[in-house]
Design a protein around this motif. Sequence first.
Motif, PDB file in Angstrom:
ATOM      1  N   UNK A   9       0.928  -1.221   0.093  1.00  0.00           N
ATOM      2  CA  UNK A   9      -0.041  -0.136  -0.050  1.00  0.00           C
ATOM      3  C   UNK A   9       0.787   1.256  -0.070  1.00  0.00           C
ATOM      4  N   UNK A  10       2.318   1.106   0.006  1.00  0.00           N
ATOM      5  CA  UNK A  10       3.166   2.407  -0.036  1.00  0.00           C
ATOM      6  C   UNK A  10       2.897   3.300  -1.423  1.00  0.00           C
ATOM      7  N   UNK A  11       2.709   4.459  -1.172  1.00  0.00           N
ATOM      8  CA  UNK A  11       2.741   5.190  -2.281  1.00  0.00           C
ATOM      9  C   UNK A  11       3.562   6.614  -2.067  1.00  0.00           C
ATOM     10  N   UNK A  12       3.855   7.077  -2.870  1.00  0.00           N
ATOM     11  CA  UNK A  12       4.910   8.363  -2.901  1.00  0.00           C
ATOM     12  C   UNK A  12       4.384   9.529  -3.615  1.00  0.00           C
ATOM     13  N   UNK A  13       4.701  10.707  -3.297  1.00  0.00           N
ATOM     14  CA  UNK A  13       4.192  11.926  -4.390  1.00  0.00           C
ATOM     15  C   UNK A  13       5.081  11.915  -5.370  1.00  0.00           C
ATOM     16  N   UNK A  14       6.121  11.335  -5.809  1.00  0.00           N
ATOM     17  CA  UNK A  14       6.855  11.427  -6.869  1.00  0.00           C
ATOM     18  C   UNK A  14       7.651   9.835  -7.137  1.00  0.00           C
ATOM     19  N   UNK A  15       8.001   9.603  -8.276  1.00  0.00           N
ATOM     20  CA  UNK A  15       8.723   8.473  -8.608  1.00  0.00           C
ATOM     21  C   UNK A  15      10.201   8.466  -7.912  1.00  0.00           C
ATOM     22  N   UNK A  16      10.293   7.216  -7.421  1.00  0.00           N
ATOM     23  CA  UNK A  16      11.513   6.743  -6.805  1.00  0.00           C
ATOM     24  C   UNK A  16      11.581   7.420  -5.180  1.00  0.00           C
ATOM     25  N   UNK A  17      10.707   8.065  -5.119  1.00  0.00           N
ATOM     26  CA  UNK A  17      10.523   8.448  -3.453  1.00  0.00           C
ATOM     27  C   UNK A  17      10.735   7.220  -2.652  1.00  0.00           C
ATOM     28  N   UNK A  18      11.347   7.045  -1.397  1.00  0.00           N
ATOM     29  CA  UNK A  18      11.357   5.998  -0.666  1.00  0.00           C
ATOM     30  C   UNK A  18      11.378   6.278   0.790  1.00  0.00           C
ATOM     31  N   UNK A  19      10.998   5.230   1.736  1.00  0.00           N
ATOM     32  CA  UNK A  19      11.110   5.304   2.935  1.00  0.00           C
ATOM     33  C   UNK A  19      12.098   4.266   3.451  1.00  0.00           C
ATOM     34  N   UNK A  20      12.953   4.856   4.522  1.00  0.00           N
ATOM     35  CA  UNK A  20      14.021   3.775   5.060  1.00  0.00           C
ATOM     36  C   UNK A  20      13.481   2.868   5.918  1.00  0.00           C
ATOM     37  N   UNK A  21      13.544   1.606   5.557  1.00  0.00           N
ATOM     38  CA  UNK A  21      13.225   0.556   6.570  1.00  0.00           C
ATOM     39  C   UNK A  21      14.065   0.302   7.557  1.00  0.00           C
ATOM     40  N   UNK A  22      15.494   0.111   7.327  1.00  0.00           N
ATOM     41  CA  UNK A  22      16.287  -0.065   8.226  1.00  0.00           C
ATOM     42  C   UNK A  22      18.030   0.452   7.656  1.00  0.00           C
ATOM     43  N   UNK A  23      18.736   0.790   8.492  1.00  0.00           N
ATOM     44  CA  UNK A  23      20.053   1.234   8.196  1.00  0.00           C
ATOM     45  C   UNK A  23      20.927   0.277   9.081  1.00  0.00           C
ATOM     46  N   UNK A  24      21.382  -0.567   8.363  1.00  0.00           N
ATOM     47  CA  UNK A  24      22.306  -1.655   9.262  1.00  0.00           C
ATOM     48  C   UNK A  24      24.018  -1.557   9.042  1.00  0.00           C
ATOM     49  N   UNK A  25      24.594  -0.758   9.788  1.00  0.00           N
ATOM     50  CA  UNK A  25      26.138  -0.474   9.660  1.00  0.00           C
ATOM     51  C   UNK A  25      26.393   0.044   8.489  1.00  0.00           C
ATOM     52  N   UNK A  26      25.560   1.199   7.851  1.00  0.00           N
ATOM     53  CA  UNK A  26      25.742   1.596   6.391  1.00  0.00           C
ATOM     54  C   UNK A  26      25.032   1.092   5.225  1.00  0.00           C
ATOM     55  N   UNK A  27      24.338  -0.029   5.594  1.00  0.00           N
ATOM     56  CA  UNK A  27      23.668  -0.666   4.633  1.00  0.00           C
ATOM     57  C   UNK A  27      22.383  -0.299   4.659  1.00  0.00           C
ATOM     58  N   UNK A  28      21.587   0.105   3.676  1.00  0.00           N
ATOM     59  CA  UNK A  28      20.061   0.786   3.918  1.00  0.00           C
ATOM     60  C   UNK A  28      19.315  -0.404   3.237  1.00  0.00           C
ATOM     61  N   UNK A  29      18.267  -0.620   3.656  1.00  0.00           N
ATOM     62  CA  UNK A  29      16.889  -1.283   3.028  1.00  0.00           C
ATOM     63  C   UNK A  29      16.012  -0.202   2.964  1.00  0.00           C
ATOM     64  N   UNK A  30      15.625   0.050   1.711  1.00  0.00           N
ATOM     65  CA  UNK A  30      14.434   1.197   1.574  1.00  0.00           C
ATOM     66  C   UNK A  30      13.371   0.701   0.393  1.00  0.00           C
TER      67      UNK A  30
END
Length: 104
Positions: A9-30
Motif C-alpha cells: 500500500x506504500x505510495x509516494x508523491x513522486x517516482x522513486x521516493x522511498x522510506x528507509x526501513x533499516x540502516x544496518x551499519x551503512x547498508x540501507x533497506x529502502x
Amino acid sequence: MSNITQGKSFTAEKPWEAITIANMNGITTRLHWTNKPYHWHVNNGEEVFVVLDGEVVMHYEINSLVQSSLLKTGDIFHATIGTKHHADPIGEARVLVIEREGSI
C-alpha cells in the motif's frame, strides 16, 4: 524497536521516493514507489533490487552489451559492483532496494 511496513500500500508523491526501513551499519533497506523509469547508473557498491509489487524491466550492461529482464513480483536483481543498470517499471511498482547508504 520493531516495525511493520505495509509494502503493497506504500505510495509516494513522486517516482522513486522511498522510506528507509533499516540502516544496518551503512547498508540501507529502502522501500521505493515508482511509475517512471530510473536513469542509467552504477552504484558505489552492490545492490539488491526486489520487486514487491508490479513489474519492472531491468536493463543492465554486461561486457558492453545491453540486456533486459522482466522482473515480476517476488523477483530479485543483484547488481554487482560496477554493473551499469536502470529500472523501467510497467505501470506502478513497489521495490525494496538494499545498498550502501548514499548510493545512487
